[in-house]
Design a protein around this motif. Structure first.
Motif, short mmCIF file in Angstrom:
data_model
loop_
_atom_site.label_atom_id
_atom_site.label_comp_id
_atom_site.label_asym_id
_atom_site.label_seq_id
_atom_site.Cartn_x
_atom_site.Cartn_y
_atom_site.Cartn_z
N VAL A 152 0.86 -1.09 0.08
CA VAL A 152 0.10 -0.28 0.06
C VAL A 152 0.77 1.36 -0.14
O VAL A 152 0.77 2.15 -0.73
N VAL A 153 1.92 1.26 0.72
CA VAL A 153 2.94 2.35 0.79
C VAL A 153 3.69 2.62 -0.55
O VAL A 153 3.67 3.67 -0.82
N VAL A 154 3.74 1.53 -1.13
CA VAL A 154 4.69 1.70 -2.55
C VAL A 154 3.77 2.24 -3.42
O VAL A 154 3.75 2.98 -4.24
N MET A 155 2.29 1.59 -3.58
CA MET A 155 1.26 2.01 -4.36
C MET A 155 1.02 3.65 -3.92
O MET A 155 0.78 4.36 -5.13
N PHE A 156 1.05 4.13 -2.71
CA PHE A 156 0.74 5.38 -2.41
C PHE A 156 1.72 6.06 -2.98
O PHE A 156 1.59 7.15 -3.78
N LEU A 157 3.11 5.77 -2.74
CA LEU A 157 4.03 6.70 -3.35
C LEU A 157 4.18 6.87 -4.97
O LEU A 157 4.34 7.82 -5.33
N LEU A 158 3.74 5.70 -5.62
CA LEU A 158 4.06 5.55 -7.11
C LEU A 158 2.85 6.39 -7.61
O LEU A 158 2.76 7.14 -8.41
N ASP A 159 1.51 6.28 -6.87
CA ASP A 159 0.14 7.06 -7.51
C ASP A 159 0.57 8.75 -7.20
O ASP A 159 -0.08 9.25 -8.04
N LEU A 160 1.07 8.83 -6.19
CA LEU A 160 1.33 10.33 -5.85
C LEU A 160 2.32 11.24 -6.60
O LEU A 160 2.21 12.15 -7.04
N SER A 161 3.38 10.20 -7.41
CA SER A 161 4.49 10.75 -8.19
C SER A 161 4.12 10.84 -9.75
O SER A 161 4.61 11.48 -10.34
N GLN A 162 3.16 9.90 -10.12
CA GLN A 162 3.06 9.52 -11.52
C GLN A 162 2.13 10.76 -12.04
O GLN A 162 1.53 11.45 -11.43
N ALA B 96 -5.02 11.67 -13.28
CA ALA B 96 -5.34 12.58 -12.30
C ALA B 96 -5.90 12.14 -10.87
O ALA B 96 -5.82 12.49 -9.96
N ILE B 97 -6.83 11.08 -11.33
CA ILE B 97 -7.63 10.43 -10.00
C ILE B 97 -6.70 9.85 -9.12
O ILE B 97 -6.75 10.19 -7.96
N ARG B 98 -5.84 8.84 -9.67
CA ARG B 98 -4.79 8.29 -8.71
C ARG B 98 -3.70 9.30 -8.34
O ARG B 98 -3.34 9.24 -6.94
N ARG B 99 -3.49 10.52 -8.81
CA ARG B 99 -2.62 11.21 -8.33
C ARG B 99 -3.24 12.06 -7.10
O ARG B 99 -2.68 12.12 -5.98
N ASN B 100 -4.45 12.34 -7.21
CA ASN B 100 -5.43 13.03 -5.94
C ASN B 100 -5.83 12.23 -5.14
O ASN B 100 -5.95 12.70 -3.79
N TYR B 101 -5.90 10.77 -5.47
CA TYR B 101 -6.59 9.80 -4.52
C TYR B 101 -5.79 8.69 -4.79
O TYR B 101 -6.17 7.57 -5.20
N PRO B 102 -4.47 8.72 -3.99
CA PRO B 102 -3.70 7.53 -4.21
C PRO B 102 -4.35 6.31 -3.59
O PRO B 102 -4.80 6.30 -2.57
N VAL B 103 -4.26 5.01 -4.34
CA VAL B 103 -4.45 3.94 -4.15
C VAL B 103 -5.87 3.64 -4.05
O VAL B 103 -6.28 2.85 -4.74
#
Length: 513
Positions: free
Chosen positions: A26-36, A40-47
């Protein structure tokens, strides 16, 4: 009990490790989503944003099986598919407790039952009809309902084998589609209509031009009864077909006459045909070379354009006419087509069919040119309406796909068809057992013909081709129904309607503006 303690400790250890790995993921996906930066949906709402894509893909599945009502789905609803499935299995299609169809929807056909229909012993089966009386080898077509064009390559080997054997068993024809003549089309021994597409697959020379030698080679096969020149297809008028490179193996390449490793792309039209004069010349040439009846398949955008064709036929004489015209509706199907063409281009079949049959009859060519209707015609009511509108024959592709087990997975263009019908993946093809499915093809064809004959009997005629526009009503926007002959009188009907009639079923003008 001492042996249990280590086992419990291992379970606890595994459970803790699993939780730890899950949290790490979850932490890895959170960081990946936040940085990609792409989504836009994944960037604003990671995971959490990842669930949107998953639910979107699953929505198609859940709608089909859990949420959509029997008559709601597109392109074919559950009621339509279930009728085909039951027929293919040889099961009864009788219903209990009442119809689930909403009969107040504008455009719904309602057949006009006779007060005193013929007795059962006065009913007759549909008679064969001759196509191409001026060809050296006319075709006495036995069935009103036949299989529309489906190419080997777009369709799998077992699918083509099942269609061929099923067509033979039901005594109907099978259109090869524009992909050429494969051994699997021939395997069942059925009558074949060879379709010549814009790329001339199977009858082309090295430069992609029509080859007379290859035409003669195909025509020499006794199973090939007619040739169809494909001008346009309902799902993509004005655009040629595309067979992805992934579906082109050595055999497909040899049959079509194309190189491997590249998509097989058909031009958007025949380069030799610039006008109706060229079209009639090409038809005459193919008929002379092959000795077989020749017609063409088209999609109507405006019937005005075809006035010139019929005027030219009359000027040249009936021998110059195409032996048949296949009218495909704008709602026609395919494995892959651009959405704007599939959704928005081409006249729907019901309107197009009426206009084409009217022109043919108005120019006195009713007995010379046969009209074949194509486009989402999978149930008896569809076929019966087309015949009432003036069609001599009806063809279906997707109906026969359902008869082989198609579940409308909408994966035709991805080589991942789960039923093995439109894929070349050997593992997926295993699911399509030819010796079982060909019987479904035959049962479905017989089921359609049998129930269309039943409708004909109900409206008071001895066989389907005796049905006319006076035998079907169309539901209007106000909920009332009007005879089709009043909405769109045929040449035959127009003379029977009193001029200046002011009844509730006065003819409605329908110019093609």
């Amino acid at each position: 009990m001492d042996f249990i303690a280590p086992f419990v400790e291992w379970l606890v250890f595994i459970f803790v490790m699993a939780i730890g790995l899950a949290m790490l993921a979850v932490v890895v996906m959170f960081l990946l989503d936040l940085s990609q930066r792409e989504d836009a949906i994944r960037r604003n709402y990671p995971v959490i944003g990842r669930f949107r894509g998953m639910f979107t893909k699953l929505g198609e599945f859940f709608r089909q099986y859990f949420f959509a009502m029997d008559r709601e789905e597109m392109p074919f609803n559950r009621a339509q598919r279930d009728w085909v499935y039951h027929s293919a299995k040889g099961l009864s299609n009788t219903l209990a407790f009442g119809s689930t169809r909403n009969l107040s929807i504008p455009g719904t056909p309602i057949f006009v039952n006779a007060v005193f229909p013929p007795l059962d012993d006065q009913f007759a089966a549909t008679k064969p009809m001759v196509i191409g009386p001026h060809a050296r080898h006319p075709y006495n077509a036995p069935s009103i309902f036949n299989i529309s064009g489906m190419s080997y390559g777009a369709m799998s080997r077992p699918a083509i084998e099942a269609l061929s054997k099923g067509a033979k068993k039901a005594n109907i024809w099978l259109n090869t589609g524009e992909g050429g003549l494969s051994p699997y089309h021939l395997e069942g021994g059925c009558d074949l209509v060879y379709q010549i597409g814009t790329a001339k697959f199977g009858v082309r020379d090295h430069d992609g031009n029509l080859s007379d030698d290859k035409l003669r080679e195909v025509a020499a096969k006794p199973q090939v009864k007619m040739f169809e020149l494909k001008l346009a297809q309902g799902a993509k008028p004005g655009k040629g077909g595309i067979l992805p490179a992934a579906k082109i193996d050595e055999e497909v390449a040899q049959i079509r006459g194309v190189p491997m490793g590249k998509p097989a792309i058909s031009p958007n039209r025949h380069k030799e045909i610039d006008d109706f004069g060229d079209l009639l010349d090409m038809i005459a040439h193919i008929r002379e070379v092959t000795g077989k009846p020749v017609g063409f398949k088209t999609v109507i955008g405006s019937s005005d354009a075809y006035e010139e064709l019929f005027e030219m036929i009359v000027a040249r004489g009936p021998e110059a006419a195409p032996d048949f015209i296949t009218v495909d509706g704008g709602e026609g199907g395919t494995g892959a087509a651009p959405m704007p063409l599939m959704d928005l281009v081409g006249m729907p079949l019901r309107e197009a069919l009426l206009r084409m049959t009217d022109m043919r009859d108005r120019f006195g060519l009713h007995d010379r040119i046969r009209i074949i209707a194509s486009g989402k015609l999978v149930n008896p009511a569809d076929v019966a309406f087309a015949i009432c509108a003036g069609a001599d024959f009806v063809v279906s592709a997707r109906g026969f796909m359902f008869s082989m087990g198609c579940i409308q997975a909408l994966k035709c263009n991805k080589n991942t068809c789960p039923t093995g019908i439109t894929t070349h993946d050997p593992h997926l093809q295993r699911g399509l057992v030819v010796q079982k499915k060909y019987k479904g093809v035959a049962n479905y064809a017989r089921g359609i013909v049998g129930e269309v004959e039943m409708i004909a009997h109900s409206v008071g005629v001895a066989e389907p081709r005796q049905m006319r526009r006076r035998h079907v009503r169309m539901v209007m926007a106000d909920g009332n129904s009007v005879l089709l002959r009043r909405l769109r009188p045929s040449v035959e009907d127009a003379a029977a309607i009193p001029e200046g009639s002011k009844t509730a079923e006065t003819p409605v003008e329908a110019p093609d503006a």
